[in-house]
Design a protein around this motif. Structure first.
Motif, mmCIF file in Angstrom:
data_model
loop_
_atom_site.group_PDB
_atom_site.id
_atom_site.type_symbol
_atom_site.label_atom_id
_atom_site.label_comp_id
_atom_site.label_asym_id
_atom_site.label_seq_id
_atom_site.Cartn_x
_atom_site.Cartn_y
_atom_site.Cartn_z
ATOM 1 N N ARG A 1 14.730 7.155 0.023
ATOM 2 C CA ARG A 1 13.873 6.701 -1.072
ATOM 3 C C ARG A 1 12.813 7.754 -1.329
ATOM 4 O O ARG A 1 12.523 8.585 -0.482
ATOM 5 N N ARG A 2 12.278 7.718 -2.565
ATOM 6 C CA ARG A 2 11.225 8.650 -2.933
ATOM 7 C C ARG A 2 10.162 7.912 -3.725
ATOM 8 O O ARG A 2 10.400 6.842 -4.284
ATOM 9 N N ALA A 3 8.982 8.505 -3.770
ATOM 10 C CA ALA A 3 7.862 7.901 -4.492
ATOM 11 C C ALA A 3 8.142 7.912 -5.983
ATOM 12 O O ALA A 3 8.641 8.893 -6.525
ATOM 13 N N ARG A 4 7.812 6.828 -6.649
ATOM 14 C CA ARG A 4 8.000 6.720 -8.101
ATOM 15 C C ARG A 4 6.798 6.042 -8.748
ATOM 16 O O ARG A 4 6.918 5.413 -9.787
ATOM 17 N N GLY A 5 5.640 6.199 -8.148
ATOM 18 C CA GLY A 5 4.446 5.544 -8.652
ATOM 19 C C GLY A 5 3.788 6.305 -9.784
ATOM 20 O O GLY A 5 4.312 7.295 -10.290
ATOM 21 N N GLN A 6 2.608 5.866 -10.150
ATOM 22 C CA GLN A 6 1.870 6.458 -11.261
ATOM 23 C C GLN A 6 1.326 7.845 -10.946
ATOM 24 O O GLN A 6 1.158 8.654 -11.839
ATOM 25 N N GLY A 7 1.046 8.115 -9.678
ATOM 26 C CA GLY A 7 0.486 9.413 -9.313
ATOM 27 C C GLY A 7 1.313 10.092 -8.245
ATOM 28 O O GLY A 7 1.908 9.428 -7.392
ATOM 29 N N GLY B 1 0.794 -1.221 0.000
ATOM 30 C CA GLY B 1 0.000 0.000 0.000
ATOM 31 C C GLY B 1 0.831 1.278 0.000
ATOM 32 O O GLY B 1 0.291 2.354 -0.061
ATOM 33 N N ALA B 2 2.145 1.152 0.103
ATOM 34 C CA ALA B 2 2.986 2.349 0.161
ATOM 35 C C ALA B 2 3.291 2.900 -1.218
ATOM 36 O O ALA B 2 3.794 3.997 -1.337
ATOM 37 N N GLY B 3 3.005 2.170 -2.268
ATOM 38 C CA GLY B 3 3.313 2.631 -3.613
ATOM 39 C C GLY B 3 4.733 2.284 -3.985
ATOM 40 O O GLY B 3 5.537 1.845 -3.178
ATOM 41 N N ARG B 4 5.043 2.502 -5.240
ATOM 42 C CA ARG B 4 6.375 2.193 -5.749
ATOM 43 C C ARG B 4 7.347 3.286 -5.325
ATOM 44 O O ARG B 4 7.033 4.469 -5.373
ATOM 45 N N THR B 5 8.534 2.890 -4.918
ATOM 46 C CA THR B 5 9.571 3.854 -4.549
ATOM 47 C C THR B 5 10.871 3.479 -5.243
ATOM 48 O O THR B 5 11.014 2.368 -5.751
ATOM 49 N N SER B 6 11.798 4.435 -5.248
ATOM 50 C CA SER B 6 13.149 4.139 -5.714
ATOM 51 C C SER B 6 14.121 4.750 -4.717
ATOM 52 O O SER B 6 13.808 5.721 -4.027
ATOM 53 N N SER B 7 15.293 4.158 -4.649
ATOM 54 C CA SER B 7 16.292 4.664 -3.712
ATOM 55 C C SER B 7 16.865 5.973 -4.243
ATOM 56 O O SER B 7 16.859 6.246 -5.444
ATOM 57 N N CYS B 8 17.341 6.787 -3.323
ATOM 58 C CA CYS B 8 17.961 8.058 -3.670
ATOM 59 C C CYS B 8 18.931 8.438 -2.561
ATOM 60 O O CYS B 8 18.857 7.910 -1.455
ATOM 61 N N SER B 9 19.808 9.359 -2.882
ATOM 62 C CA SER B 9 20.890 9.714 -1.978
ATOM 63 C C SER B 9 20.769 11.151 -1.493
ATOM 64 O O SER B 9 19.887 11.899 -1.944
ATOM 65 N N SER B 10 21.699 11.551 -0.645
ATOM 66 C CA SER B 10 21.731 12.945 -0.204
ATOM 67 C C SER B 10 22.054 13.882 -1.373
ATOM 68 O O SER B 10 21.595 15.017 -1.401
ATOM 69 N N VAL B 11 22.820 13.394 -2.345
ATOM 70 C CA VAL B 11 23.095 14.184 -3.546
ATOM 71 C C VAL B 11 21.801 14.393 -4.332
ATOM 72 O O VAL B 11 21.506 15.511 -4.785
ATOM 73 N N ASP B 12 21.018 13.338 -4.476
ATOM 74 C CA ASP B 12 19.718 13.455 -5.145
ATOM 75 C C ASP B 12 18.810 14.428 -4.391
ATOM 76 O O ASP B 12 18.094 15.228 -5.015
ATOM 77 N N ALA B 13 18.844 14.364 -3.060
ATOM 78 C CA ALA B 13 18.036 15.280 -2.248
ATOM 79 C C ALA B 13 18.425 16.721 -2.531
ATOM 80 O O ALA B 13 17.552 17.588 -2.688
ATOM 81 N N ALA B 14 19.725 16.995 -2.615
ATOM 82 C CA ALA B 14 20.195 18.356 -2.878
ATOM 83 C C ALA B 14 19.760 18.837 -4.259
ATOM 84 O O ALA B 14 19.361 20.001 -4.420
#
Length: 121
Positions: free
Chosen positions: A71-77, A5-18
């Motif tokens: 991680r961040r959301a990568r789902g359809q919506g 139920g959490a939706g699709r996510t992908s990993s990300c780093s502090s560089v991605d956050a910046a």
């Protein structure tokens, strides 16, 4: 694997956050520039500014999730980011509420034929 139920996510780093934070800040800078020109009745600049504000919120949510959760959301919506943002401590509930409010504006700003008021933008 993400929780059910959490939706699709992908990993990300502090560089991605910046990077996503810079995107969010850039969207807001341009939204302010656009709002400064919003007195032209022939243009729908308030809707453009509102759209940019929504994009800023999406990018900011990505930045916060990357920084806090890796991680961040990568789902359809985009609304799939709301429950993920809610899990950020200590202020995830408030972030999720703000993101939901912005995403509720998305359709009006980007797809509805009416122009947003300056206050709503």
């Amino acid at each position: 694997m993400t929780p059910r139920g959490a939706g699709r996510t992908s990993s990300c780093s502090s560089v991605d956050a910046a990077v996503r934070l810079r995107h969010a800040e850039s969207y807001l800078v341009v939204a302010d520039l656009v709002l400064d020109q919003s007195d032209d009745p022939m243009l729908a600049l308030t809707s453009v500014a509102g759209s940019l504000a929504v994009l800023a919120g999406i990018a900011a949510a990505d930045a916060a999730c990357c920084a806090a959760l890796g991680r961040r959301a990568r789902g359809q919506g985009h609304d799939e980011a709301i429950p993920l943002a809610r899990t950020i401590q200590p202020d995830g509930e408030a972030m999720a509420r703000d993101l939901a409010r912005l995403l509720a504006l998305k359709d009006d700003a980007q797809y509805v034929v009416l122009v947003l008021s300056p206050a709503r933008a």
